[in-house]
Design a protein around this motif. Structure first.
Motif, PDB file in Angstrom:
ATOM      1  N   ILE A  62       0.866  -1.176   0.000  1.00 46.89           N
ATOM      2  CA  ILE A  62       0.000   0.000   0.000  1.00 46.89           C
ATOM      3  C   ILE A  62       0.905   1.228   0.000  1.00 46.89           C
ATOM      4  N   ARG A  86      -0.941  -2.984  -4.324  1.00 48.72           N
ATOM      5  CA  ARG A  86      -2.363  -3.305  -4.189  1.00 48.72           C
ATOM      6  C   ARG A  86      -3.248  -2.063  -4.107  1.00 48.72           C
ATOM      7  N   SER A  87      -2.756  -1.032  -3.418  1.00 49.29           N
ATOM      8  CA  SER A  87      -3.571   0.153  -3.181  1.00 49.29           C
ATOM      9  C   SER A  87      -2.698   1.397  -3.217  1.00 49.29           C
ATOM     10  N   ILE A  89      -3.028   5.442  -2.383  1.00 51.12           N
ATOM     11  CA  ILE A  89      -3.840   6.477  -1.745  1.00 51.12           C
ATOM     12  C   ILE A  89      -3.216   7.824  -2.072  1.00 51.12           C
ATOM     13  N   SER A 106      -6.086   2.379 -12.931  1.00 53.23           N
ATOM     14  CA  SER A 106      -6.715   1.453 -11.992  1.00 53.23           C
ATOM     15  C   SER A 106      -7.475   0.351 -12.723  1.00 53.23           C
ATOM     16  N   ASP A 112      -6.184  -0.606  -6.754  1.00 57.85           N
ATOM     17  CA  ASP A 112      -7.139   0.357  -6.217  1.00 57.85           C
ATOM     18  C   ASP A 112      -6.454   1.713  -6.046  1.00 57.85           C
ATOM     19  N   GLU A 114      -7.334   5.629  -4.694  1.00 58.70           N
ATOM     20  CA  GLU A 114      -8.300   6.509  -4.040  1.00 58.70           C
ATOM     21  C   GLU A 114      -7.701   7.895  -3.902  1.00 58.70           C
ATOM     22  N   ASN A 125     -11.370  -0.595   2.570  1.00 55.89           N
ATOM     23  CA  ASN A 125     -11.890  -1.503   1.554  1.00 55.89           C
ATOM     24  C   ASN A 125     -10.958  -2.710   1.490  1.00 55.89           C
ATOM     25  N   PHE A 127      -8.754  -3.523  -0.504  1.00 57.25           N
ATOM     26  CA  PHE A 127      -7.412  -3.264  -1.014  1.00 57.25           C
ATOM     27  C   PHE A 127      -6.544  -2.506  -0.008  1.00 57.25           C
ATOM     28  N   ASN A 128      -7.137  -1.524   0.681  1.00 60.86           N
ATOM     29  CA  ASN A 128      -6.310  -0.654   1.530  1.00 60.86           C
ATOM     30  C   ASN A 128      -6.195  -1.126   2.977  1.00 60.86           C
TER      31      ASN A 128
END
Length: 220
Positions: A62, A86-87, A89, A106, A112, A114, A125, A127-128
């Protein structure tokens, strides 16, 4: 152990690193961007290479990137997707990121992404997590005694660390005054969310005020 990547720029991102270290057992890998960059960057990959950007950050599961620049953020998203992150942010909101470009990345990669104006609105979620089990929209447990706040436990707090600051400062306050004061303490942290009439710092304060109200209602 979960590995969290943090990409800092200037003053942004360093409080997140300290908060992760203090309130979790996550491993952290970081990369730095300079505070001042061109408004438009035609070749962001070359720009990152010229900076000796630490690409080990893409070994994380992440990543939170404070790149705060549409060209750099899109380039970072592509590199993250290629590395199997994976994520991703992205604090700072749509004004600091190309949302259509990030959406394409994405959808093509399954990573993912965001984009949030403020990180204390971040919701978990698939993913995060597990990052958002501990950091994001605030969840509190409150104990009261004799009409005052006796203890506040942070279940999930703002990534900048402001929730834990508020939890310490508010102990001893009258119950009726505590929810609005909780929001005020967040804004005085100081909160680095945008100023203005709506959103930003005001949303951060309101999120914590409402979290405090819910905690009082759910007190056992």
């Amino acid at each position: 152990m979960t590995v969290i990547g943090v990409i800092t720029r200037g003053k942004y991102g360093h409080r997140l690193i300290e908060t992760i270290k203090e309130h979790s057992d996550f491993s952290i890998v970081t990369a730095d961007l300079p505070e001042f960059v061109p408004v438009f960057i035609e070749e962001p990959d070359e720009f990152l290479d010229a900076l000796n950007f630490n690409r080990q950050v893409f070994s994380a599961e992440i990543i939170i990137t404070y790149s705060l620049h549409p060209d750099l953020t899109s380039a970072i998203a592509k590199l993250a997707a290629e590395a199997g992150v994976r994520s991703l942010i992205v604090p700072g909101g749509p004004s600091r990121a190309s949302v259509p470009e990030l959406k394409k990345i994405s959808e093509a990669s399954g990573m993912d992404i965001e984009v949030d104006e403020i990180c204390c609105s971040l919701e978990p979620n698939a993913f995060n997590k597990p990052f958002t089990d501990l950091f994001g929209s605030p969840i509190l447990e409150v104990k009261t005694k004799n009409g005052k706040i006796a203890d506040v436990k942070v279940i999930r707090g703002a990534p900048c660390g402001s929730t834990w600051h508020m939890a310490k400062e508010i102990v001893g306050m009258d119950i009726k005054d505590a929810p609005p004061r909780a929001g005020l303490y967040i804004q005085h942290y100081p909160c680095r969310a945008t100023r203005g009439d709506l959103g930003g710092i005001h949303e951060s304060g309101e999120l914590h005020k409402q979290a405090f109200i819910r905690a009082l209602e759910n007190e056992e």
